[in-house]
Enzyme design. Structure first.
Site, PDB file in Angstrom:
ATOM      1  N   ASN A 210       0.842  -1.199   0.000  1.00 44.53           N
ATOM      2  CA  ASN A 210       0.000   0.000   0.000  1.00 44.53           C
ATOM      3  C   ASN A 210       0.878   1.251   0.000  1.00 44.53           C
ATOM      4  O   ASN A 210       2.100   1.154   0.003  1.00 44.53           O
ATOM      5  CB  ASN A 210      -0.948  -0.020   1.205  1.00 44.53           C
ATOM      6  CG  ASN A 210      -0.181  -0.165   2.496  1.00 44.53           C
ATOM      7  OD1 ASN A 210       0.631   0.687   2.845  1.00 44.53           O
ATOM      8  ND2 ASN A 210      -0.411  -1.278   3.191  1.00 44.53           N
ATOM      9  N   ASP A 279      -4.462  -6.337   5.125  1.00 49.96           N
ATOM     10  CA  ASP A 279      -5.496  -7.176   5.765  1.00 49.96           C
ATOM     11  C   ASP A 279      -5.418  -8.616   5.257  1.00 49.96           C
ATOM     12  O   ASP A 279      -5.751  -9.548   5.970  1.00 49.96           O
ATOM     13  CB  ASP A 279      -6.878  -6.588   5.480  1.00 49.96           C
ATOM     14  CG  ASP A 279      -7.058  -5.266   6.205  1.00 49.96           C
ATOM     15  OD1 ASP A 279      -6.604  -5.180   7.364  1.00 49.96           O
ATOM     16  OD2 ASP A 279      -7.603  -4.312   5.610  1.00 49.96           O
ATOM     17  N   LYS A 289       8.506 -17.220 -10.524  1.00 48.78           N
ATOM     18  CA  LYS A 289       7.773 -16.084 -11.082  1.00 48.78           C
ATOM     19  C   LYS A 289       6.590 -16.609 -11.908  1.00 48.78           C
ATOM     20  O   LYS A 289       6.771 -17.488 -12.769  1.00 48.78           O
ATOM     21  CB  LYS A 289       8.721 -15.263 -11.958  1.00 48.78           C
ATOM     22  CG  LYS A 289       8.108 -13.971 -12.433  1.00 48.78           C
ATOM     23  CD  LYS A 289       9.109 -13.156 -13.222  1.00 48.78           C
ATOM     24  CE  LYS A 289       8.407 -11.994 -13.883  1.00 48.78           C
ATOM     25  NZ  LYS A 289       9.235 -11.320 -14.861  1.00 48.78           N
ATOM     26  N   ASP A 306      -4.837  -9.639  12.999  1.00 53.58           N
ATOM     27  CA  ASP A 306      -4.943  -8.228  13.379  1.00 53.58           C
ATOM     28  C   ASP A 306      -4.007  -8.009  14.575  1.00 53.58           C
ATOM     29  O   ASP A 306      -4.261  -8.488  15.682  1.00 53.58           O
ATOM     30  CB  ASP A 306      -6.392  -7.893  13.742  1.00 53.58           C
ATOM     31  CG  ASP A 306      -6.575  -6.405  13.938  1.00 53.58           C
ATOM     32  OD1 ASP A 306      -5.714  -5.780  14.591  1.00 53.58           O
ATOM     33  OD2 ASP A 306      -7.580  -5.863  13.428  1.00 53.58           O
ATOM     34  N   ILE A 307      -2.910  -7.306  14.321  1.00 57.26           N
ATOM     35  CA  ILE A 307      -1.868  -7.175  15.354  1.00 57.26           C
ATOM     36  C   ILE A 307      -2.381  -6.369  16.546  1.00 57.26           C
ATOM     37  O   ILE A 307      -2.239  -6.775  17.701  1.00 57.26           O
ATOM     38  CB  ILE A 307      -0.605  -6.512  14.748  1.00 57.26           C
ATOM     39  CG1 ILE A 307      -0.126  -7.317  13.539  1.00 57.26           C
ATOM     40  CG2 ILE A 307       0.497  -6.389  15.804  1.00 57.26           C
ATOM     41  CD1 ILE A 307       0.949  -6.641  12.716  1.00 57.26           C
ATOM     42  N   PHE A 323      -5.071   3.350  14.733  1.00 59.01           N
ATOM     43  CA  PHE A 323      -5.430   4.375  13.745  1.00 59.01           C
ATOM     44  C   PHE A 323      -6.620   3.900  12.920  1.00 59.01           C
ATOM     45  O   PHE A 323      -6.802   2.687  12.712  1.00 59.01           O
ATOM     46  CB  PHE A 323      -4.251   4.650  12.811  1.00 59.01           C
ATOM     47  CG  PHE A 323      -3.291   5.629  13.406  1.00 59.01           C
ATOM     48  CD1 PHE A 323      -3.284   6.944  13.000  1.00 59.01           C
ATOM     49  CD2 PHE A 323      -2.417   5.243  14.407  1.00 59.01           C
ATOM     50  CE1 PHE A 323      -2.417   7.861  13.564  1.00 59.01           C
ATOM     51  CE2 PHE A 323      -1.542   6.143  14.984  1.00 59.01           C
ATOM     52  CZ  PHE A 323      -1.542   7.462  14.560  1.00 59.01           C
ATOM     53  N   LYS A 341     -11.643  -3.401  18.439  1.00 58.75           N
ATOM     54  CA  LYS A 341     -10.234  -3.739  18.725  1.00 58.75           C
ATOM     55  C   LYS A 341      -9.965  -3.704  20.227  1.00 58.75           C
ATOM     56  O   LYS A 341      -8.948  -4.203  20.687  1.00 58.75           O
ATOM     57  CB  LYS A 341      -9.294  -2.756  18.037  1.00 58.75           C
ATOM     58  CG  LYS A 341      -9.547  -2.597  16.551  1.00 58.75           C
ATOM     59  CD  LYS A 341      -8.364  -2.963  15.718  1.00 58.75           C
ATOM     60  CE  LYS A 341      -8.679  -2.730  14.249  1.00 58.75           C
ATOM     61  NZ  LYS A 341      -7.805  -3.394  13.335  1.00 58.75           N
TER      62      LYS A 341
HETATM   63  O1  C5P Z   1      -9.026  -2.763  10.930  1.00 55.23           O
HETATM   64  P1  C5P Z   1      -8.272  -1.616  10.356  1.00 55.23           P
HETATM   65  O2  C5P Z   1      -7.185  -2.028   9.429  1.00 55.23           O
HETATM   66  O3  C5P Z   1      -9.128  -0.546   9.768  1.00 55.23           O
HETATM   67  O4  C5P Z   1      -7.592  -0.945  11.652  1.00 55.23           O
HETATM   68  C1  C5P Z   1      -6.540  -0.063  11.589  1.00 55.23           C
HETATM   69  C2  C5P Z   1      -5.717  -0.174  12.837  1.00 55.23           C
HETATM   70  O5  C5P Z   1      -5.437  -1.538  13.149  1.00 55.23           O
HETATM   71  C3  C5P Z   1      -4.373   0.476  12.694  1.00 55.23           C
HETATM   72  O6  C5P Z   1      -3.971   0.956  13.954  1.00 55.23           O
HETATM   73  C4  C5P Z   1      -3.498  -0.687  12.201  1.00 55.23           C
HETATM   74  O7  C5P Z   1      -2.124  -0.465  12.511  1.00 55.23           O
HETATM   75  C5  C5P Z   1      -4.060  -1.853  12.961  1.00 55.23           C
HETATM   76  N1  C5P Z   1      -4.019  -3.131  12.248  1.00 55.23           N
HETATM   77  C6  C5P Z   1      -3.244  -4.167  12.741  1.00 55.23           C
HETATM   78  N2  C5P Z   1      -3.205  -5.381  12.111  1.00 55.23           N
HETATM   79  C7  C5P Z   1      -3.940  -5.598  11.004  1.00 55.23           C
HETATM   80  C8  C5P Z   1      -4.732  -4.568  10.479  1.00 55.23           C
HETATM   81  C9  C5P Z   1      -4.736  -3.350  11.122  1.00 55.23           C
HETATM   82  O8  C5P Z   1      -2.554  -3.961  13.750  1.00 55.23           O
HETATM   83  N3  C5P Z   1      -3.891  -6.791  10.413  1.00 55.23           N
END
Ligand code: C5P
Length: 376
Positions: A210, A279, A289, A306-307, A323, A341
């Site tokens: 991204n 995501d 390749k 989701d970290i 964020f 979250k």
């Molecule tokens: O769910 P979304 O991507 O909209 O949420 C954004 C927040 O979650 C940000 O703080 C991003 O760093 C964190 N995030 C994460 N791991 C993911 C996706 C998003 O820590 N896989």
């Protein structure tokens, strides 16, 4: 006592006999935790050797505005931006007059014009010169502009005169500099910040990622460091310089970032999840390749962990800030994210506006907690 931990101090040494004390000033600043770089003027060089200053500061000493090599390594503008504070000690009558008139005819005066850091002056000169109307008027103008004066001492001078004009003691100069940084709100705290985008491999050549620049995370890192925090950065793909005062871990994929965070999270006081984590990732990474023999290719994507949410689930977790980059129903979506979250706060970004959205230098955010919404 206040400290200069994590602070970048640029020491300007100008032409006064007291320049011989400048290596000691460097030492005292370092004792309080500062990283010090030195600019010495042509006048300063008559009283102190560049080699002494270089050896003690452990950095190259800068002196010539037109030195091509020095400019390539760190330009005068970079030097101006690098500094958290500039201290001119000793500040000679000539240097004071130049600053007063905004001259830019040598490296030191040019850097002073180009910096937005606080500038401190420690004058040093003969007592009659210091008492002169010209010096008094020049200092008055500089004080009005926000320059901070480190008052000279009274006593016997190198020329034999007795009066006011002796350079303040090196330790006093360092202490007064430290006193300017009152923000020690995160002193003793540990902060972990994720930033940048993650890269999810499709094959050995291609990937999904991204546009994250890492600017927001790096700006936050800078502020945390300034506030005294021990700051660790877990960095994905970015397009900016890395804050050198932080501990840095480079990662590539979301999975790498997850592991790097989890290995370090237990000891942290604050977790700022600034990274643009992908995501989804390709379910299978092709070893070779992928050939373009077919008119279409289907890549199956699977969800990344989701970290932020995972950290928020830990029994022993730090304060967590996430964020939300949104384009519509901004507040509602951000509030939903705060709840899902289970973090302490969400910083909401309106990324539909290009001036404050992705990759921009300016930003406008809402800081959202369960209790309140603050626009910044
Ligand atoms: O769910 P979304 O991507 O909209 O949420 C954004 C927040 O979650 C940000 O703080 C991003 O760093 C964190 N995030 C994460 N791991 C993911 C996706 C998003 O820590 N896989």
């Amino acid at each position: 006592m206040n400290t200069l931990t994590n602070k970048r101090v640029l020491l300007g040494v100008s032409g006064s006999i007291a320049a011989y004390k400048s290596p000691d000033i460097v030492r005292r600043l370092q004792d309080l935790g500062a990283e010090v770089r030195v600019i010495v003027t042509d006048g300063g060089k008559k009283f102190v050797s560049e080699r002494s200053l270089q050896t003690i500061s452990k950095n190259k000493v800068y002196s010539n505005l037109w030195d091509k090599e020095a400019e390539l390594a760190m330009s005068h503008i970079e030097l101006a931006k690098w500094s958290d504070i500039v201290i001119i000690a000793p500040a000679s009558a000539n240097t004071i007059a130049k600053l007063c008139h905004g001259r830019a005819d040598d490296l030191l005066s040019t850097v002073i014009l180009a910096t937005d850091a606080k500038v401190m002056l420690a004058p040093s000169m003969n007592q009659q010169m210091f008492a002169s109307k010209a010096i008094k008027d020049n200092l008055k103008i500089l004080l009005k502009r926000g320059i901070v004066l480190i008052e000279p001492g009274f006593g016997e001078q190198a020329c034999g005169d007795i009066g006011e004009g002796r350079l303040a003691e090196p330790l006093e100069i360092a202490k007064q500099a430290a006193d300017l940084f009152t923000s020690s709100s995160l002193s003793g705290k540990k902060v972990l910040i994720t930033l940048g985008g993650t890269i999810e491999a499709i094959d050995p050549v291609r990937y999904i990622s991204n546009h994250s620049s890492g600017k927001m995370g790096m700006a936050l890192a800078h502020e945390c460091i300034q506030a005294g925090a021990k700051t660790t950065l877990i960095i994905g793909s970015i397009s900016i310089d890395i804050e050198t005062r932080a501990e840095v871990i480079r990662i590539v994929s979301a999975e790498d970032m997850y592991k790097a965070v989890m290995q370090r999270i237990e000891s942290q006081d604050l977790f700022i999840s600034c990274a643009a984590v992908a995501d989804f990732r390709p379910k299978n990474i092709s070893n070779n390749k992928i050939k373009k023999n077919n008119n279409s290719v289907t890549i199956e994507l699977i969800k990344n962990k989701d970290i932020l949410a995972s950290v928020c689930q830990l029994n022993k977790k730090p304060i967590c800030i996430g964020f939300a980059a949104e384009t519509e129903n901004l507040i509602d979506n951000a509030r939903a994210k705060l709840a899902s979250k289970q973090c302490e706060a969400i910083i909401l970004n309106d990324v539909s506006q290009s001036e404050i959205g992705l990759n921009s230098d300016e930003n406008e955010v809402h800081f959202i907690t369960k209790e309140e919404i603050v626009k910044k």
